[in-house]
Design an enzyme around this catalytic site. Structure first.
Site, mmCIF file in Angstrom:
data_model
loop_
_atom_site.group_PDB
_atom_site.id
_atom_site.type_symbol
_atom_site.label_atom_id
_atom_site.label_comp_id
_atom_site.label_asym_id
_atom_site.label_seq_id
_atom_site.Cartn_x
_atom_site.Cartn_y
_atom_site.Cartn_z
ATOM 1 N N PHE A 1 1.127 -1.128 0.412
ATOM 2 C CA PHE A 1 0.335 0.290 0.200
ATOM 3 C C PHE A 1 1.131 1.661 -0.055
ATOM 4 O O PHE A 1 1.781 1.276 0.654
ATOM 5 C CB PHE A 1 -1.114 0.200 1.085
ATOM 6 C CG PHE A 1 -1.776 -1.211 1.181
ATOM 7 C CD1 PHE A 1 -3.243 -0.247 0.928
ATOM 8 C CD2 PHE A 1 -2.007 -2.367 1.475
ATOM 9 C CE1 PHE A 1 -4.423 -1.735 0.684
ATOM 10 C CE2 PHE A 1 -2.848 -3.614 1.563
ATOM 11 C CZ PHE A 1 -4.308 -2.822 1.291
ATOM 12 N N CYS A 2 0.551 2.080 -0.460
ATOM 13 C CA CYS A 2 0.911 3.846 -0.398
ATOM 14 C C CYS A 2 1.578 4.385 1.026
ATOM 15 O O CYS A 2 0.637 3.814 1.275
ATOM 16 C CB CYS A 2 -0.096 4.600 -0.718
ATOM 17 S SG CYS A 2 0.491 6.457 -0.891
ATOM 18 N N PRO A 3 3.106 4.269 1.285
ATOM 19 C CA PRO A 3 3.277 4.879 -0.175
ATOM 20 C C PRO A 3 4.884 3.530 -0.303
ATOM 21 O O PRO A 3 5.534 4.374 -1.499
ATOM 22 C CB PRO A 3 4.132 6.356 0.012
ATOM 23 C CG PRO A 3 4.486 6.033 1.870
ATOM 24 C CD PRO A 3 3.675 5.196 1.947
#
Lengths: 76, 130
Positions: free
Chosen positions: A13-15
């Protein structure tokens, strides 16, 4: 001689995908291409934005079966 | 032209606040900003050297994140330091209250900082609080 490598960040998942890309760019030579595989939807917009901001080169951004294939070239 | 300055004040101790603060710091740092973070109040305890206690979630997102491949907040902050221009400072007041010394904290943290210096440095840029 330039090379191309693939970074598989699917599931992160981000980042996470961006951080993995940055780590790879730091180790690459100028002119090398890096293909990032990501299932994080934000990668399609965030990574081109980062590439533009820091002065590398976007080669392509393609979605295939829910996976973004983002190809960048180290420019400096 | 000088780099934009981003100052981040972290006072909360929930997983969501620590995670979002670390995301902002890491993205800001790798995008060319000069980042300074001050860890104070309930956030500092999670940066004790060797600490394995995870911050508690405060809501649905935090509970759901636990089972996902989300980059850990401390790893993001280390990236901010190593890949960008970020300094993560423990708050000297919180250290005094807790009886904590610099050597008790994670080695990637910068020197302790007081609020007066932090705010003076923050005056020329953006200040975010978590």
């Amino acid at each position: 001689m330039t090379s191309k490598q693939v970074i598989d960040a699917r599931g992160s998942f981000c980042p996470g995908p961006l951080m993995e890309l940055i780590a790879a760019i730091r180790l690459a030579d100028i002119g090398d291409e890096i293909e990032l595989l990501s299932t994080d939807q934000g990668s399609a917009t965030d990574i081109p934005e980062w590439i533009h901001k820091v002065g590398h080169e976007m080669v392509s951004t393609v979605s295939d079966s829910g996976v973004w294939h983002v190809v960048v070239r180290k420019a400096k | 032209m000088s780099s934009p300055k981003l100052s981040i004040l972290v006072v909360g101790g929930s997983l969501e606040r620590l995670q979002m603060a670390a995301m902002v710091a890491s993205i800001g740092a790798v995008s060319g900003a000069e980042v300074q973070m001050l860890l104070s109040m309930n956030s500092l305890q999670y940066f004790a050297r060797g600490n394995t206690q995870e911050p508690a979630p405060e809501g649905t997102i935090g509970r759901t994140m636990a089972g996902k491949k989300v980059p850990p907040f401390k790893q993001l902050l280390q990236h901010a330091v190593e890949l960008g221009d970020a300094k993560i400072h423990p708050c000297s007041m919180a250290m005094d209250v807790m009886g904590t010394k610099s050597e008790d904290l994670e080695p990637f943290l910068a020197r302790p900082l007081g609020l007066t210096k932090f705010l003076a440095d923050a005056a020329s840029g953006q200040l975010l609080t978590f």
